[in-house]
Design an enzyme around this catalytic site. Structure first.
Site, PDB file in Angstrom:
ATOM      1  N   CYS A   2      68.127  18.343  87.081  1.00 39.56           N
ATOM      2  CA  CYS A   2      66.799  18.692  86.631  1.00 39.56           C
ATOM      3  C   CYS A   2      66.746  18.296  84.936  1.00 39.56           C
ATOM      4  CB  CYS A   2      66.519  20.071  86.959  1.00 39.56           C
ATOM      5  SG  CYS A   2      66.892  20.385  88.659  1.00 39.56           S
ATOM      6  N   ARG A  27      65.632  12.543  85.075  1.00 40.83           N
ATOM      7  CA  ARG A  27      66.675  13.651  85.592  1.00 40.83           C
ATOM      8  C   ARG A  27      66.154  14.252  87.046  1.00 40.83           C
ATOM      9  NH1 ARG A  27      69.932  15.064  81.557  1.00 40.83           N
ATOM     10  NH2 ARG A  27      70.653  16.866  82.545  1.00 40.83           N
ATOM     11  N   TRP A  75      64.918  18.124  90.670  1.00 41.73           N
ATOM     12  CA  TRP A  75      65.755  17.172  91.695  1.00 41.73           C
ATOM     13  C   TRP A  75      66.177  18.112  92.562  1.00 41.73           C
ATOM     14  CZ3 TRP A  75      70.944  15.589  92.832  1.00 41.73           C
ATOM     15  CH2 TRP A  75      70.820  14.614  93.530  1.00 41.73           C
ATOM     16  N   ASN A 101      69.147  23.915  85.319  1.00 38.44           N
ATOM     17  CA  ASN A 101      69.692  22.753  85.947  1.00 38.44           C
ATOM     18  C   ASN A 101      71.216  23.030  86.313  1.00 38.44           C
ATOM     19  OD1 ASN A 101      70.462  19.783  86.340  1.00 38.44           O
ATOM     20  ND2 ASN A 101      71.034  19.903  84.050  1.00 38.44           N
ATOM     21  N   GLY A 102      71.478  22.781  87.521  1.00 38.47           N
ATOM     22  CA  GLY A 102      72.915  22.862  88.059  1.00 38.47           C
ATOM     23  C   GLY A 102      72.950  23.650  89.259  1.00 38.47           C
ATOM     24  N   GLU A 481      78.845  -4.100  92.174  1.00 40.07           N
ATOM     25  CA  GLU A 481      77.662  -3.589  91.222  1.00 40.07           C
ATOM     26  C   GLU A 481      76.270  -4.293  91.734  1.00 40.07           C
ATOM     27  OE1 GLU A 481      77.098  -1.287  89.544  1.00 40.07           O
ATOM     28  OE2 GLU A 481      75.818  -1.693  88.222  1.00 40.07           O
ATOM     29  N   LYS A 485      72.708  -2.068  92.717  1.00 30.94           N
ATOM     30  CA  LYS A 485      71.941  -2.243  92.118  1.00 30.94           C
ATOM     31  C   LYS A 485      70.570  -2.580  92.764  1.00 30.94           C
ATOM     32  CE  LYS A 485      72.460  -1.083  89.375  1.00 30.94           C
ATOM     33  NZ  LYS A 485      73.593  -0.249  88.380  1.00 30.94           N
ATOM     34  N   GLU A 488      69.798   0.615  95.398  1.00 29.05           N
ATOM     35  CA  GLU A 488      69.201   1.595  94.909  1.00 29.05           C
ATOM     36  C   GLU A 488      67.518   1.654  94.644  1.00 29.05           C
ATOM     37  OE1 GLU A 488      71.087   3.308  91.120  1.00 29.05           O
ATOM     38  OE2 GLU A 488      71.851   1.446  90.669  1.00 29.05           O
ATOM     39  N   HIS A 504      86.981 -10.926 109.124  1.00 29.96           N
ATOM     40  CA  HIS A 504      87.562  -9.729 109.623  1.00 29.96           C
ATOM     41  C   HIS A 504      86.635  -8.773 110.314  1.00 29.96           C
ATOM     42  CE1 HIS A 504      91.477 -11.404 108.546  1.00 29.96           C
ATOM     43  NE2 HIS A 504      91.118 -11.349 107.283  1.00 29.96           N
ATOM     44  N   LYS A 604      69.308  10.325  87.229  1.00 28.62           N
ATOM     45  CA  LYS A 604      70.049   9.802  86.348  1.00 28.62           C
ATOM     46  C   LYS A 604      71.489  10.333  86.181  1.00 28.62           C
ATOM     47  CE  LYS A 604      70.896   6.749  83.195  1.00 28.62           C
ATOM     48  NZ  LYS A 604      70.983   5.344  83.777  1.00 28.62           N
TER      49      LYS A 604
HETATM   50  C1  F6R Z   1      73.806   3.459  89.450  1.00 27.42           C
HETATM   51  C2  F6R Z   1      74.086   4.792  88.572  1.00 27.42           C
HETATM   52  C3  F6R Z   1      74.935   5.599  89.181  1.00 27.42           C
HETATM   53  C4  F6R Z   1      75.965   6.274  88.089  1.00 27.42           C
HETATM   54  C5  F6R Z   1      76.814   7.155  88.585  1.00 27.42           C
HETATM   55  C6  F6R Z   1      77.877   7.682  87.438  1.00 27.42           C
HETATM   56  O1  F6R Z   1      72.921   2.607  88.748  1.00 27.42           O
HETATM   57  O2  F6R Z   1      73.748   4.655  87.472  1.00 27.42           O
HETATM   58  O3  F6R Z   1      75.705   4.912  90.111  1.00 27.42           O
HETATM   59  O4  F6R Z   1      76.743   5.199  87.508  1.00 27.42           O
HETATM   60  O5  F6R Z   1      76.116   8.385  88.852  1.00 27.42           O
HETATM   61  O6  F6R Z   1      76.964   8.277  86.515  1.00 27.42           O
HETATM   62  P1  F6R Z   1      77.682   8.520  84.891  1.00 27.42           P
HETATM   63  O7  F6R Z   1      78.235   7.110  84.484  1.00 27.42           O
HETATM   64  O8  F6R Z   1      76.874   8.985  83.939  1.00 27.42           O
HETATM   65  O9  F6R Z   1      79.221   9.252  85.138  1.00 27.42           O
END
Ligand code: F6R
Length: 609
Positions: A2, A27, A75, A101-102, A481, A485, A488, A504, A604
């Site tokens: 959050c 966030r 969130w 937040n937490g 990756e 991308k 998500e 397989h 994020k």
């Molecule tokens: C995907 C994305 C997440 C972060 C993951 C780790 O686009 O951003 O998969 O890579 O949550 O986050 P960090 O790098 O902040 O530890």
């Protein structure tokens, strides 16, 4: 995760809080709220939905007068998004308003304790427990009440608190969730992240675990967990506010994709001097490198995918065994480490809960921890033995792009530095690698130049139901990756497979017209990939192939669409091949009308387990 913001000063709090929350909306964005002391008591307005809903209710803040307040963008973790579960949470008697937040892990136990003493709860949140406990333990001294609460709660928290009895103060405390204090002139601030307060100040103090801040308009005082006063040295934020704004782009994600060449330049160039890698910030002598018997890379999500590329680079350059692990697995799997193990932790935010726990686990077991982090001063950075920062600047879009690129660059730097110290690689080969690393920013620009090809391709396939990515070696790493991308931000089902694994199992998923993106940049296995392309085409797949320019003609003979990137050292290829794949995800999501910067269900930085 959050977002928290708080204000005390002489201006109206609510408009500033709404502006700050807007910067923190990445966030969390399922509900929002603010509490302001309005001269007679704490006035709370909160609402389920995006910040714009709250902004409308508050008429941009004008409807809630007062010069002291806290705000929150949520969130949801405990309790569904709803008006009542939104923050601020207020204590039974209206004495305290709290934003959090937490996760309070023992909240049920604490809640039951208070319920037995007649306290009434209205929400399903763990945060309400904090508000109620504050009032329960409050005997005229807020600092002491906060200490009583933090002595009892378990889990992670960044808390912003206001109290009806102390209308001239904002309180804050944190553990394992980020929180900064901003220092102004005649006004002070708290926030989860710098962009929220950057319009007001560049002077900040970071709270460490269980430190408490007491802000008045002209003073900021700090206390340790025992409520003893402590001194904190402010630091000055160097980056510009424009770095945290869209700057003419429709979305942060596109802005951040386009910022990659510059971010790479900032990350790489200060670390190469006279043809040698110089890692000023790291203490790793040749003797220490020689003693390393094993390397672990531990991270989550996109940062984990950097680790998958790293394995190829490290094994090629160093011939040292390496394991790459997702942090949530590593922390619980009893890994075998000792003082000769190097653990590399990768995190954009530096606050990811599982990654932080993995770091602590590694240190407990005696390993040396080097972290690669974007957010300066974050918890992961401060708890590591050595830190290498990625100089990507603030990454706001939830989908990580420039953090990925700069993390890769730092991985190459570390691998090359270690190879340089070991001295096993022939000098001409080392020089060629270093030269390629220096060219990377320009080559990334070249890969960005042809957005239209990808846009056109996305326009043909944005309605796809499933999309598969295939590749071998580093191309498989990039495919992981690319697939993340795409899923998500566009919500299209997608998987990444190694070319060799197709038969397989996964090949049974292909139907007439299924889209397969084949990354075929790794020259040594190009022919093997062409066999895989033939296999999928024989099952009706449409194939977009990505390769290096020298193989364009061969690729044209096998695939329906092609995209070419410049040639570079093998283990650096994902740095270039990921760019069209990021663009593809972006354009598909944009054509589907998705909320690109704030995809559903995501936040994020995941500061809870
Ligand atoms: C995907 C994305 C997440 C972060 C993951 C780790 O686009 O951003 O998969 O890579 O949550 O986050 P960090 O790098 O902040 O530890």
């Amino acid at each position: 995760m959050c977002g928290i913001v708080g204000y005390i000063g002489e201006e109206q709090a609510a408009p500033f809080l709404l502006g700050g929350l807007q910067k923190l909306e990445y966030r969390g964005y399922d509900s929002a709220g603010v509490a302001v002391y309005n001269g007679t008591g704490l006035h709370v307005v909160k609402s389920k939905g995006r910040l714009s809903v709250l902004d409308g209710i508050l008429q941009g803040g004008r409807a809630l007068p007062g010069v002291v307040g806290i705000g929150h963008t949520r969130w949801a973790t405990h309790g569904a998004p709803s008006d009542v579960n939104s923050h601020p949470q207020v204590s039974d008697g209206g004495m305290f308003a709290v934003v959090h937040n937490g996760i309070i892990e023992n909240y049920l136990q604490l809640k039951n304790h208070l319920l037995r003493r007649g306290v009434e709860f209205v929400s399903d949140t763990d945060t309400e427990v904090v508000a109620q406990m504050l009032e329960y333990y409050y005997k005229g001294d807020v600092l002491e009440a906060i200490g009583q609460v933090t002595d009892r709660v378990e889990g992670s928290y960044a808390l912003g608190i206001i109290c009806a009895d102390c209308p001239e103060k904002v309180f804050a405390v944190r553990k394992d969730s980020p929180l900064i204090v901003g220092l102004g002139h005649g006004e002070n601030f708290i926030a989860s992240d710098i962009p929220a307060i950057l319009s007001k100040t560049r002077d900040i103090c970071r709270l460490r675990d269980r430190e408490i801040a007491v802000l008045e308009k002209d003073t900021a005082r700090f206390f340790n967990a025992d409520r003893e006063p402590i001194e904190k040295e402010p630091e000055r934020v160097q980056w510009d506010i424009s770095a945290a704004e869209k700057g003419g782009f429709e979305h942060f994600m596109m802005k951040e994709i386009c910022e990659q060449p510059e971010a790479l330049r900032k990350t790489i160039s200060p670390r190469i001097r006279d043809g040698r890698i110089v890692l000023d910030d790291v203490e790793l002598t040749a003797e220490q490198v020689r003693r390393i018997s094993k390397v672990f890379i531990v991270a989550c999500g996109t940062s984990y995918h950097v680790g998958v590329v790293a394995k190829y680079a490290f094994e090629k350059l160093l011939r040292v065994p390496m394991e790459v692990d997702v942090a949530s697995e590593f922390r619980y799997r009893d890994p075998i480490l000792d003082e000769d193990t190097l653990v590399i932790i990768i995190s954009q935010s530096g606050e990811t809960a599982d990654t932080l726990a993995a770091l602590r686990e590694a240190k407990k077991r005696g390993a040396r921890v080097l972290s690669i982090v974007n957010v300066v001063g974050s918890t992961i950075a401060s708890e590591s033995d050595d830190v290498l920062y990625t100089w990507a600047g603030p990454e706001i879009a939830v989908a990580s792009t420039k953090a990925y690129s700069t993390q890769l660059a730092v991985i190459y730097l570390v691998a090359l530095y270690m190879a340089q110290e070991l001295g096993h690689t022939p000098p001409a080969e080392m020089a060629a690698y270093i030269e390629d690393l220096q060219r990377l920013p320009d080559l990334a620009s070249a890969s960005l130049a042809d957005k239209e090809t990808i846009q056109y391709f996305a326009s043909k396939y944005f309605n796809a139901k499933d999309i598969y990515f295939i590749g071998r070696n580093v191309d498989y790493a990039a495919s992981l990756e690319a697939s993340l991308k795409l899923k998500e931000i566009s919500y299209i089902h997608s998987e990444a497979y190694t070319g060799g694994e197709l038969k397989h199992g996964p090949i049974s998923l292909l139907e007439d017209g299924t889209l397969v993106v084949a990354a075929c940049t790794y020259g040594r296995l190009f022919d093997k990939m062409m066999s895989n392309v033939r296999e999928v085409k024989a099952r009706g797949a449409v194939v977009l192939g990505i390769t290096t320019r020298d193989r364009e003609e061969s690729l044209k003979q096998e695939t329906d669409y092609q995209f070419c990137i410049p040639k570079i050292t093998d283990f650096m290829l994902p740095s270039l091949s990921i760019i069209p794949l990021q663009l593809f995800a972006y354009y598909v999501a944009s054509m589907k009308g998705c909320d690109i910067d704030k995809p559903r269900n995501l936040a994020k930085s995941v500061t809870v387990e």
